[in-house]
Design a protein around this motif. Sequence first.
Motif, PDB file in Angstrom:
ATOM      1  N   UNK A 199      21.419  -1.499  47.220  1.00 39.48           N
ATOM      2  CA  UNK A 199      22.421  -2.545  46.934  1.00 39.48           C
ATOM      3  C   UNK A 199      23.844  -2.108  47.492  1.00 39.48           C
ATOM      4  N   UNK A 200      24.256  -2.808  48.360  1.00 44.88           N
ATOM      5  CA  UNK A 200      25.518  -2.623  49.282  1.00 44.88           C
ATOM      6  C   UNK A 200      26.732  -3.510  49.161  1.00 44.88           C
ATOM      7  N   UNK A 201      27.543  -2.826  48.741  1.00 43.48           N
ATOM      8  CA  UNK A 201      28.988  -3.713  48.637  1.00 43.48           C
ATOM      9  C   UNK A 201      29.296  -4.389  49.872  1.00 43.48           C
ATOM     10  N   UNK A 202      29.732  -5.473  49.818  1.00 44.56           N
ATOM     11  CA  UNK A 202      30.096  -6.335  51.078  1.00 44.56           C
ATOM     12  C   UNK A 202      31.505  -5.666  51.817  1.00 44.56           C
ATOM     13  N   UNK A 248      24.079   1.989  46.533  1.00 42.76           N
ATOM     14  CA  UNK A 248      23.119   2.636  45.731  1.00 42.76           C
ATOM     15  C   UNK A 248      22.015   2.225  46.399  1.00 42.76           C
ATOM     16  N   UNK A 249      20.915   3.356  46.666  1.00 35.88           N
ATOM     17  CA  UNK A 249      19.642   3.521  47.137  1.00 35.88           C
ATOM     18  C   UNK A 249      18.709   3.761  46.241  1.00 35.88           C
ATOM     19  N   UNK A 250      17.599   3.074  45.783  1.00 36.29           N
ATOM     20  CA  UNK A 250      16.445   3.302  44.824  1.00 36.29           C
ATOM     21  C   UNK A 250      15.441   3.223  45.282  1.00 36.29           C
ATOM     22  N   UNK A 251      14.316   3.860  45.047  1.00 34.48           N
ATOM     23  CA  UNK A 251      12.955   3.803  45.698  1.00 34.48           C
ATOM     24  C   UNK A 251      11.963   4.273  44.579  1.00 34.48           C
ATOM     25  N   UNK A 252      10.748   3.742  44.899  1.00 31.18           N
ATOM     26  CA  UNK A 252       9.432   3.983  44.156  1.00 31.18           C
ATOM     27  C   UNK A 252       8.848   5.178  44.792  1.00 31.18           C
ATOM     28  N   UNK A 253       8.571   6.185  43.841  1.00 34.12           N
ATOM     29  CA  UNK A 253       8.038   7.644  44.150  1.00 34.12           C
ATOM     30  C   UNK A 253       6.559   7.119  44.594  1.00 34.12           C
ATOM     31  N   UNK A 308      13.942  10.661  51.622  1.00 34.38           N
ATOM     32  CA  UNK A 308      15.108   9.533  51.456  1.00 34.38           C
ATOM     33  C   UNK A 308      16.390   9.949  51.784  1.00 34.38           C
ATOM     34  N   UNK A 309      16.802  11.283  51.536  1.00 32.61           N
ATOM     35  CA  UNK A 309      18.259  11.823  51.832  1.00 32.61           C
ATOM     36  C   UNK A 309      18.357  11.724  53.277  1.00 32.61           C
ATOM     37  N   UNK A 310      17.002  12.210  53.853  1.00 36.94           N
ATOM     38  CA  UNK A 310      17.323  12.334  55.205  1.00 36.94           C
ATOM     39  C   UNK A 310      17.740  10.663  55.915  1.00 36.94           C
ATOM     40  N   UNK A 311      16.641   9.734  55.225  1.00 35.99           N
ATOM     41  CA  UNK A 311      17.028   8.548  55.973  1.00 35.99           C
ATOM     42  C   UNK A 311      18.430   7.840  55.509  1.00 35.99           C
ATOM     43  N   UNK A 312      18.775   8.004  54.385  1.00 37.41           N
ATOM     44  CA  UNK A 312      20.135   7.750  53.933  1.00 37.41           C
ATOM     45  C   UNK A 312      21.270   8.277  54.869  1.00 37.41           C
TER      46      UNK A 312
END
Length: 299
Positions: free
Chosen positions: A71-74, A109-114, A144-148
């Motif tokens: 979810x990215x603020x513009x 905010x980045x959220x993912x499915x384990x 996920x941290x490495x990707x972000x």
Amino acid sequence: MKKLLISSLVLAGLALGLTACSQQSSSTSSTASSAISTSSTSSSQAKGNYTVTEQELTFESNGNRIYGRALLPDTDEAVPTVILSHGFGGNHEQEETLQEDLAASGIAVYSFDFSGGTGYEPGQSEGDMTDMSVLTEEQNLKDALSMIQTQDFADKNQIYLMGASQGGVVTTLVAEEEQDQIAGVFLLYPAFSLFDDARDRFASESDIPDTYNLMGLTVGSRYFTDIYNMDIYDHMTYSGPVHIFHGDADNLVNISYSERAAQTFPNATLTTVSGGTHGFATSDQELIAPTIASEILGD
């Protein structure tokens, strides 16, 4: 955006059937504490000034494709970014209102499915639950941290970890290993009781079966063997700011586990959410969002 609907079964799953016995703190570390309730007179909703764009972001971890959503603020600027880890049986939509409020405040905010970690709520990542454990989820979060860290929208100096229930345990483990990469940690009703629960269920490791029905979902033996001899409090070494939010009406993970954690982390704050249960209601999420946003943005 679709709101996360938490059924009574989901709440039970997030709790993992965890023991609610009280734990006494043995640490002398200083900690701040506070309480918050829906009757508080302070601002109850995040004051968002940004429209929000949703972006799908996937990555590979342990040979599985992991689905995630940002979810990215513009804005064209790099912004502080929170990585959210969901609880047992949940998915990337956990604490949806909190995610949306933070994004509207100017925080990605980045959220993912384990992998193998969803069940009560549909998940989109590859992997079987019988192969899942806290340690496999730890690797998922590290990846996920490495990707972000490669994303243009993320301010690399302001990446935060947030974990709910079992995701709070996973977040604690990753924070210990990635100290220099994380600006802060937020824990929502963290399931630090799951270690006691494993030992209460099985008298010894040899008693752990190949598969086990855990609150209606089938886990494999490694779910328990990976944590059977672990003391999670030994891993609370992250020296940056940690803010724990735990409800005083959580009858699935007793708040005493978080009270001990707040005394164990070197730099922790515990906020008691009055009437909060295991899985925060929309009103509770709206209440804590301004506190989290203020700590990240420095308002």
